[in-house]
Enzyme design. Structure first.
Site, PDB file in Angstrom:
ATOM      1  N   ASP A   8     -18.392  21.979   1.210  1.00 17.68           N
ATOM      2  CA  ASP A   8     -19.570  22.887   2.336  1.00 17.68           C
ATOM      3  C   ASP A   8     -19.368  23.767   3.185  1.00 17.68           C
ATOM      4  O   ASP A   8     -17.920  23.668   3.237  1.00 17.68           O
ATOM      5  CB  ASP A   8     -19.641  21.639   2.705  1.00 17.68           C
ATOM      6  CG  ASP A   8     -20.576  20.444   3.052  1.00 17.68           C
ATOM      7  OD1 ASP A   8     -21.437  20.624   1.455  1.00 17.68           O
ATOM      8  OD2 ASP A   8     -20.309  19.187   3.289  1.00 17.68           O
ATOM      9  N   ASP A 129     -32.761  14.235   3.369  1.00 21.47           N
ATOM     10  CA  ASP A 129     -31.501  13.238   4.559  1.00 21.47           C
ATOM     11  C   ASP A 129     -31.997  12.524   5.084  1.00 21.47           C
ATOM     12  O   ASP A 129     -33.217  13.312   5.965  1.00 21.47           O
ATOM     13  CB  ASP A 129     -31.272  14.410   4.867  1.00 21.47           C
ATOM     14  CG  ASP A 129     -30.205  16.205   4.309  1.00 21.47           C
ATOM     15  OD1 ASP A 129     -30.321  15.675   3.445  1.00 21.47           O
ATOM     16  OD2 ASP A 129     -30.770  17.097   3.985  1.00 21.47           O
TER      17      ASP A 129
END
Length: 239
Positions: A8, A129
Protein backbone atom coordinates in the site's frame (compact mmCIF):
# COMPACT_ATOMS: atom_id res chain seq x y z
CA UNK A 1 -5.62 -20.33 -3.66
CA UNK A 2 -3.24 -17.49 -4.50
CA UNK A 3 -1.68 -15.30 -1.81
CA UNK A 4 -1.22 -11.69 -2.90
CA UNK A 5 1.31 -9.82 -0.75
CA UNK A 6 0.20 -6.20 -0.52
CA UNK A 7 2.12 -2.99 -0.98
CA UNK A 8 0.00 0.00 0.00
CA UNK A 9 1.52 3.27 -1.16
CA UNK A 10 1.19 6.58 0.68
CA UNK A 11 3.50 9.49 -0.11
CA UNK A 12 5.85 7.10 -1.90
CA UNK A 13 6.25 4.78 1.09
CA UNK A 14 5.02 1.26 1.93
CA UNK A 15 2.39 1.68 4.64
CA UNK A 16 -0.55 -0.08 6.22
CA UNK A 17 -3.64 1.69 7.43
CA UNK A 18 -5.89 0.70 10.31
CA UNK A 19 -9.47 0.27 9.11
CA UNK A 20 -8.84 2.56 6.15
CA UNK A 21 -7.92 5.66 8.17
CA UNK A 22 -5.23 7.67 6.38
CA UNK A 23 -4.07 9.28 9.64
CA UNK A 24 -3.56 5.80 11.14
CA UNK A 25 -0.79 4.81 8.73
CA UNK A 26 2.25 2.79 9.79
CA UNK A 27 5.27 3.11 7.50
CA UNK A 28 6.91 -0.25 6.85
CA UNK A 29 9.42 0.83 4.21
CA UNK A 30 10.61 3.70 2.07
CA UNK A 31 11.59 1.64 -0.99
CA UNK A 32 8.50 -0.04 -2.44
CA UNK A 33 10.42 -1.54 -5.37
CA UNK A 34 12.85 -3.26 -2.99
CA UNK A 35 9.89 -4.62 -1.01
CA UNK A 36 8.33 -5.97 -4.19
CA UNK A 37 11.62 -7.66 -5.07
CA UNK A 38 11.64 -9.34 -1.65
CA UNK A 39 8.14 -10.66 -2.21
CA UNK A 40 9.14 -11.98 -5.63
CA UNK A 41 12.25 -13.64 -4.20
CA UNK A 42 10.06 -15.43 -1.65
CA UNK A 43 8.14 -17.00 -4.53
CA UNK A 44 4.88 -15.04 -4.75
CA UNK A 45 2.79 -15.41 -7.90
CA UNK A 46 1.25 -11.93 -7.81
CA UNK A 47 1.75 -8.61 -6.02
CA UNK A 48 -1.16 -6.42 -4.94
CA UNK A 49 -0.61 -2.65 -5.11
CA UNK A 50 -2.78 0.18 -3.80
CA UNK A 51 -2.27 3.89 -4.46
CA UNK A 52 -3.84 5.18 -1.25
CA UNK A 53 -3.36 8.86 -2.07
CA UNK A 54 -4.80 8.17 -5.51
CA UNK A 55 -7.94 6.62 -4.02
CA UNK A 56 -8.73 9.93 -2.34
CA UNK A 57 -7.49 12.17 -5.17
CA UNK A 58 -9.35 10.27 -7.88
CA UNK A 59 -6.22 10.04 -10.02
CA UNK A 60 -2.81 8.33 -9.76
CA UNK A 61 -0.53 9.94 -7.17
CA UNK A 62 2.08 7.27 -6.45
CA UNK A 63 2.71 6.52 -10.11
CA UNK A 64 6.49 6.79 -9.85
CA UNK A 65 6.58 4.18 -7.08
CA UNK A 66 4.34 1.83 -9.07
CA UNK A 67 6.47 2.23 -12.19
CA UNK A 68 9.60 1.47 -10.15
CA UNK A 69 7.97 -1.73 -8.91
CA UNK A 70 6.93 -2.77 -12.42
CA UNK A 71 10.47 -2.26 -13.67
CA UNK A 72 11.95 -4.26 -10.77
CA UNK A 73 9.86 -7.44 -10.73
CA UNK A 74 8.68 -9.95 -13.31
CA UNK A 75 5.66 -11.35 -11.45
CA UNK A 76 2.30 -9.85 -12.43
CA UNK A 77 1.03 -6.89 -10.41
CA UNK A 78 -2.48 -5.61 -9.85
CA UNK A 79 -3.19 -2.00 -8.86
CA UNK A 80 -6.11 -0.14 -7.36
CA UNK A 81 -6.61 3.44 -6.24
CA UNK A 82 -7.49 6.46 -8.36
CA UNK A 83 -8.17 4.54 -11.58
CA UNK A 84 -11.37 6.09 -12.85
CA UNK A 85 -11.16 6.51 -16.63
CA UNK A 86 -10.12 4.58 -19.73
CA UNK A 87 -7.12 6.81 -20.31
CA UNK A 88 -5.63 5.88 -16.94
CA UNK A 89 -6.41 2.20 -17.48
CA UNK A 90 -4.77 2.20 -20.91
CA UNK A 91 -1.73 4.06 -19.59
CA UNK A 92 -1.15 1.48 -16.86
CA UNK A 93 -1.54 -1.39 -19.29
CA UNK A 94 1.05 0.24 -21.55
CA UNK A 95 3.42 0.43 -18.58
CA UNK A 96 3.19 -3.29 -17.92
CA UNK A 97 0.52 -3.59 -15.25
CA UNK A 98 -1.22 -6.97 -15.41
CA UNK A 99 -4.53 -6.01 -13.80
CA UNK A 100 -6.36 -2.85 -12.77
CA UNK A 101 -8.74 -2.83 -9.82
CA UNK A 102 -11.78 -0.62 -10.23
CA UNK A 103 -13.57 0.28 -7.03
CA UNK A 104 -15.28 3.67 -6.86
CA UNK A 105 -16.20 3.61 -10.56
CA UNK A 106 -17.83 0.21 -10.14
CA UNK A 107 -20.50 2.06 -8.18
CA UNK A 108 -20.45 5.44 -9.88
CA UNK A 109 -19.82 4.40 -13.49
CA UNK A 110 -20.38 0.64 -13.96
CA UNK A 111 -20.36 1.09 -17.75
CA UNK A 112 -16.66 1.94 -17.49
CA UNK A 113 -16.01 -1.43 -15.84
CA UNK A 114 -17.76 -3.17 -18.70
CA UNK A 115 -15.91 -1.15 -21.34
CA UNK A 116 -12.55 -1.81 -19.68
CA UNK A 117 -13.24 -5.53 -19.34
CA UNK A 118 -14.07 -5.71 -23.05
CA UNK A 119 -10.98 -3.72 -24.03
CA UNK A 120 -8.61 -5.60 -21.73
CA UNK A 121 -9.95 -9.16 -21.26
CA UNK A 122 -8.80 -10.85 -18.08
CA UNK A 123 -7.13 -7.67 -16.83
CA UNK A 124 -9.90 -5.91 -14.92
CA UNK A 125 -10.91 -6.67 -11.34
CA UNK A 126 -13.62 -5.02 -9.27
CA UNK A 127 -12.73 -3.93 -5.76
CA UNK A 128 -15.69 -4.10 -3.40
CA UNK A 129 -14.89 -2.49 -0.06
CA UNK A 130 -17.62 -2.75 2.52
CA UNK A 131 -18.82 -1.90 5.97
CA UNK A 132 -21.70 -4.06 7.22
CA UNK A 133 -22.22 -5.45 3.73
CA UNK A 134 -22.57 -2.02 2.08
CA UNK A 135 -20.06 -0.70 -0.43
CA UNK A 136 -17.85 2.27 0.48
CA UNK A 137 -16.13 4.41 -2.17
CA UNK A 138 -13.54 7.17 -2.61
CA UNK A 139 -10.87 5.71 -0.39
CA UNK A 140 -13.55 4.24 1.90
CA UNK A 141 -14.53 7.77 2.89
CA UNK A 142 -18.07 7.58 1.48
CA UNK A 143 -20.55 4.85 2.36
CA UNK A 144 -23.34 3.90 -0.02
CA UNK A 145 -26.58 1.95 0.21
CA UNK A 146 -25.32 -0.51 -2.41
CA UNK A 147 -25.07 -4.08 -1.16
CA UNK A 148 -21.88 -5.96 -2.02
CA UNK A 149 -23.60 -9.06 -3.40
CA UNK A 150 -25.99 -7.05 -5.57
CA UNK A 151 -23.15 -5.08 -7.14
CA UNK A 152 -21.05 -8.21 -7.67
CA UNK A 153 -23.92 -9.99 -9.41
CA UNK A 154 -24.41 -7.01 -11.74
CA UNK A 155 -20.97 -7.72 -13.23
CA UNK A 156 -21.50 -11.44 -13.80
CA UNK A 157 -21.76 -10.97 -17.57
CA UNK A 158 -19.07 -8.29 -17.89
CA UNK A 159 -15.97 -10.47 -18.18
CA UNK A 160 -14.47 -9.27 -14.90
CA UNK A 161 -11.39 -11.31 -13.92
CA UNK A 162 -11.90 -11.16 -10.15
CA UNK A 163 -13.70 -9.48 -7.29
CA UNK A 164 -11.58 -8.27 -4.39
CA UNK A 165 -13.75 -8.14 -1.29
CA UNK A 166 -12.47 -6.08 1.65
CA UNK A 167 -14.18 -5.86 5.01
CA UNK A 168 -13.00 -2.37 5.98
CA UNK A 169 -13.47 -2.92 9.71
CA UNK A 170 -11.08 -5.88 9.54
CA UNK A 171 -8.43 -4.17 7.42
CA UNK A 172 -5.08 -3.74 9.14
CA UNK A 173 -6.56 -4.82 12.47
CA UNK A 174 -4.86 -8.25 12.56
CA UNK A 175 -8.10 -9.78 13.81
CA UNK A 176 -8.78 -12.21 10.99
CA UNK A 177 -10.80 -11.79 7.78
CA UNK A 178 -14.57 -11.91 7.48
CA UNK A 179 -14.56 -15.44 6.15
CA UNK A 180 -18.30 -15.94 6.42
CA UNK A 181 -19.14 -12.90 4.30
CA UNK A 182 -16.36 -13.60 1.80
CA UNK A 183 -17.43 -17.21 1.38
CA UNK A 184 -21.08 -16.18 0.96
CA UNK A 185 -20.08 -13.74 -1.78
CA UNK A 186 -17.94 -16.36 -3.52
CA UNK A 187 -20.87 -18.79 -3.51
CA UNK A 188 -23.26 -16.14 -4.83
CA UNK A 189 -21.28 -15.28 -7.97
CA UNK A 190 -19.32 -17.10 -10.66
CA UNK A 191 -16.55 -14.47 -10.67
CA UNK A 192 -13.46 -15.53 -8.65
CA UNK A 193 -13.41 -13.81 -5.25
CA UNK A 194 -10.25 -12.67 -3.46
CA UNK A 195 -10.39 -12.05 0.30
CA UNK A 196 -8.88 -8.90 1.76
CA UNK A 197 -8.84 -7.26 5.16
CA UNK A 198 -7.54 -8.83 8.36
CA UNK A 199 -5.72 -11.84 6.87
CA UNK A 200 -3.19 -12.17 9.68
CA UNK A 201 -2.19 -15.78 10.32
CA UNK A 202 -1.53 -19.14 8.73
CA UNK A 203 -4.77 -20.30 10.35
CA UNK A 204 -6.65 -17.57 8.47
CA UNK A 205 -5.17 -18.77 5.19
CA UNK A 206 -6.08 -22.36 5.98
CA UNK A 207 -9.67 -21.43 6.79
CA UNK A 208 -10.00 -19.39 3.60
CA UNK A 209 -8.55 -22.21 1.51
CA UNK A 210 -10.79 -24.78 3.20
CA UNK A 211 -13.92 -22.98 1.98
CA UNK A 212 -13.07 -24.38 -1.43
CA UNK A 213 -14.56 -21.35 -3.18
CA UNK A 214 -12.28 -18.40 -2.34
CA UNK A 215 -9.66 -18.00 -5.08
CA UNK A 216 -7.16 -15.76 -3.32
CA UNK A 217 -6.20 -13.76 -0.25
CA UNK A 218 -4.43 -10.43 0.18
CA UNK A 219 -2.20 -9.81 3.19
CA UNK A 220 -0.02 -6.86 4.11
CA UNK A 221 0.62 -6.01 7.76
CA UNK A 222 0.93 -9.67 8.79
CA UNK A 223 3.76 -10.15 6.30
CA UNK A 224 5.57 -6.99 7.38
CA UNK A 225 5.27 -7.81 11.08
CA UNK A 226 6.23 -11.46 10.65
CA UNK A 227 2.90 -12.97 11.71
CA UNK A 228 2.85 -14.77 8.35
CA UNK A 229 6.01 -16.14 6.75
CA UNK A 230 5.47 -15.65 3.03
CA UNK A 231 7.46 -18.67 1.86
CA UNK A 232 5.74 -20.97 4.36
CA UNK A 233 2.33 -19.55 3.43
CA UNK A 234 2.95 -20.12 -0.26
CA UNK A 235 3.96 -23.71 0.46
CA UNK A 236 0.76 -24.19 2.49
CA UNK A 237 -1.47 -22.88 -0.26
CA UNK A 238 0.22 -24.90 -2.98
CA UNK A 239 -0.01 -28.16 -1.03
Amino acid sequence: MILYPAIDLKDGNCVRLLRGEMDAATVFGTDPAAQAAQFEAAGCEWIHLVDLNGAFAGEPVNGAAVEAILSRVTVPCQLGGGIRDMGTISAWMDKGLSRVILGTVAVENPDLVREAAREFPGKVAVGLDARNGRVATRGWAEETDVMVTDLAKSFEDAGVAAIIYTDIDRDGAMGGPNIEATEALARAVEIPVIASGGVSSMADLTRLKDTGVISGAISGRALYEGAIDLSAALDLLRA
